[in-house]
Every structure is written in C-alpha cells, then in structure tokens.
Write a protein that holds these residues in place. Structure first.
Motif, PDB file in Angstrom:
ATOM      1  N   ASP A  91       0.834  -1.209   0.000  1.00 33.98           N
ATOM      2  CA  ASP A  91       0.000   0.000   0.000  1.00 33.98           C
ATOM      3  C   ASP A  91       0.865   1.254   0.000  1.00 33.98           C
ATOM      4  O   ASP A  91       0.567   2.233  -0.691  1.00 33.98           O
ATOM      5  N   GLU A  92       1.943   1.225   0.773  1.00 35.92           N
ATOM      6  CA  GLU A  92       2.873   2.354   0.778  1.00 35.92           C
ATOM      7  C   GLU A  92       3.577   2.482  -0.577  1.00 35.92           C
ATOM      8  O   GLU A  92       3.789   3.587  -1.082  1.00 35.92           O
ATOM      9  N   ALA A  93       3.944   1.341  -1.172  1.00 37.01           N
ATOM     10  CA  ALA A  93       4.616   1.365  -2.468  1.00 37.01           C
ATOM     11  C   ALA A  93       3.719   1.946  -3.551  1.00 37.01           C
ATOM     12  O   ALA A  93       4.179   2.690  -4.430  1.00 37.01           O
ATOM     13  N   ALA A  94       2.435   1.618  -3.504  1.00 34.21           N
ATOM     14  CA  ALA A  94       1.501   2.108  -4.521  1.00 34.21           C
ATOM     15  C   ALA A  94       1.446   3.629  -4.528  1.00 34.21           C
ATOM     16  O   ALA A  94       1.290   4.255  -5.591  1.00 34.21           O
ATOM     17  N   ALA A  95       1.600   4.222  -3.366  1.00 33.38           N
ATOM     18  CA  ALA A  95       1.536   5.683  -3.270  1.00 33.38           C
ATOM     19  C   ALA A  95       2.725   6.369  -3.937  1.00 33.38           C
ATOM     20  O   ALA A  95       2.661   7.570  -4.224  1.00 33.38           O
ATOM     21  N   LYS A  96       3.798   5.618  -4.212  1.00 31.01           N
ATOM     22  CA  LYS A  96       4.985   6.206  -4.845  1.00 31.01           C
ATOM     23  C   LYS A  96       4.752   6.505  -6.321  1.00 31.01           C
ATOM     24  O   LYS A  96       5.423   7.343  -6.913  1.00 31.01           O
ATOM     25  N   GLY A  97       3.824   5.776  -6.946  1.00 28.45           N
ATOM     26  CA  GLY A  97       3.496   6.034  -8.343  1.00 28.45           C
ATOM     27  C   GLY A  97       4.551   5.613  -9.347  1.00 28.45           C
ATOM     28  O   GLY A  97       4.585   6.145 -10.453  1.00 28.45           O
TER      29      GLY A  97
END
Length: 204
Positions: A91-97
């Motif tokens: 979920d945190e990785a997804a926010a990096k785009g």
C-alpha cells in the motif's frame, strides 16, 4: 522512538513473525531507513542498469514500501513491477506512483514467481537473516530466463551469520549455471556501520 524496527529485523524469526514485523513497520519504514542512510536500493539499481535493457520489464522483488522502485526509476528503468508478502508495505509502495503492477507475493505458491516473466530482477536488501532465507536465491534464479539478470545485495550480517546465502550463490556459479558479472562492496546502512556486497548475476 528509541526501540526501532531495525533493532529487531536482523534476528532469526519464523515466517509468521517476519510477516508481522514488516506489516507493522510499513508506516515508518521509509523514515527509519532514510535516517540510517539506506544505500542498497540505489546500488542494486545502478548495477542492474549497467547491463539490463532499461525499457524492458524489471521485477522489484521484495519491493517493500517502494524505495527500491524509486531507485530503479532513477536508474532509468521505465517498466517496473513490484511484489512483496506484506500488503501494508505494498500500500505504501503504490503511493509512490512508480510501479506498473504491484502484487502480493504468495510464498506458498508453486512456483511463487512465474518462470521467464522478467528478463531482470532486482532484490535490494531482501536476502538476509530475519527477512528472506537462502532458498530465495534459488527461487529468483529459477524465475529468470536464459541470459536473465539478477542484481541483489547481501549485507555483512547475512554473510557473517548465515553461510547458506553464499552457498546458494556459489552453487549456481561453480556449476556454470550462472555467471558473476559484477561484485562490489559498499554502503548499506552507514548510520549503523553496516555494509553490503552487491552482486550482478547472469543466468547461463
């Protein structure tokens, strides 16, 4: 916060305990690793970029919160997929785009990674005591196609306390099943005086 996750992560643990640590660590992972000067993602990405095709898909194995994905993007890769056992980390990785696809890694699947799906795999800070066991190296190599590339880091703690990591690597190299293209020792967690060796390996 004096008791940080880095104080615990290099200790041997069951898979359930390891999963729990990384799930709980997700929210503060970036801040804690940045404070420690975490250098493995950049070093692994730069090593891979020396030989890989930058517009071909690359798998960020054990991508965590996406610090390694950012490093791969900065090294010039344009099609980056990530996989990790921890959903909070993903979920945190997804926010990096920076990722095309993110998938939760099912370690019980056979095989966990589809063979030949990626010509290049990066594993920054993944293989180590308290994280991924030595057998993970074999899994990554089996997933590569012929002439596929694996760039990974092994920190000094892993090399000193678990001979299985070097045994797995040497088994592939000594039998001619893989070729060592590059090996460099350098920074890993400078604030904790931990170094690591980055290996660039080509499957024969």
């Amino acid at each position: 916060m004096s008791d940080k996750f880095l104080d615990h992560v290099y200790r041997p643990a069951s898979q359930v305990e390891t999963d729990d640590i990384y799930d709980r660590w997700a929210a503060t992972y970036d801040a804690e690793l940045t404070e420690a000067g975490y250098a493995a993602p950049e070093r692994v990405a730069r090593a891979l970029a020396r030989r890989a095709t930058l517009d071909a898909p690359v798998l960020d194995f054990g991508c965590g919160t996406g610090l390694s994905g950012l490093a791969l993007r900065d090294a010039g890769f344009t099609v980056i997929d990530g996989t990790d056992p921890s959903q909070p980390m993903l979920d945190e990785a997804a926010a990096k785009g920076v990722y095309r696809n993110l998938t939760r890694l099912d370690l019980s699947a056979d095989p966990p990674l589809a063979p030949g799906a990626y010509p290049a795999i990066a594993a920054a800070g993944v293989l180590g005591v308290g994280a991924a066991p030595p057998e993970t190296f074999d899994m990554l190599m089996r997933a590569l196609p012929r002439d596929g590339l694996l760039s990974l880091s092994l920190n000094d703690h892993a090399l000193q306390h678990e001979p299985g990591y070097m045994a797995a690597l040497c088994n592939w190299l000594d039998t001619g099943a893989a070729r060592l293209l590059r090996k460099t020792r350098g920074k890993h967690l400078p604030a904790r005086d931990i170094k690591s060796t980055v290996y660039l390996i080509e499957k024969a």
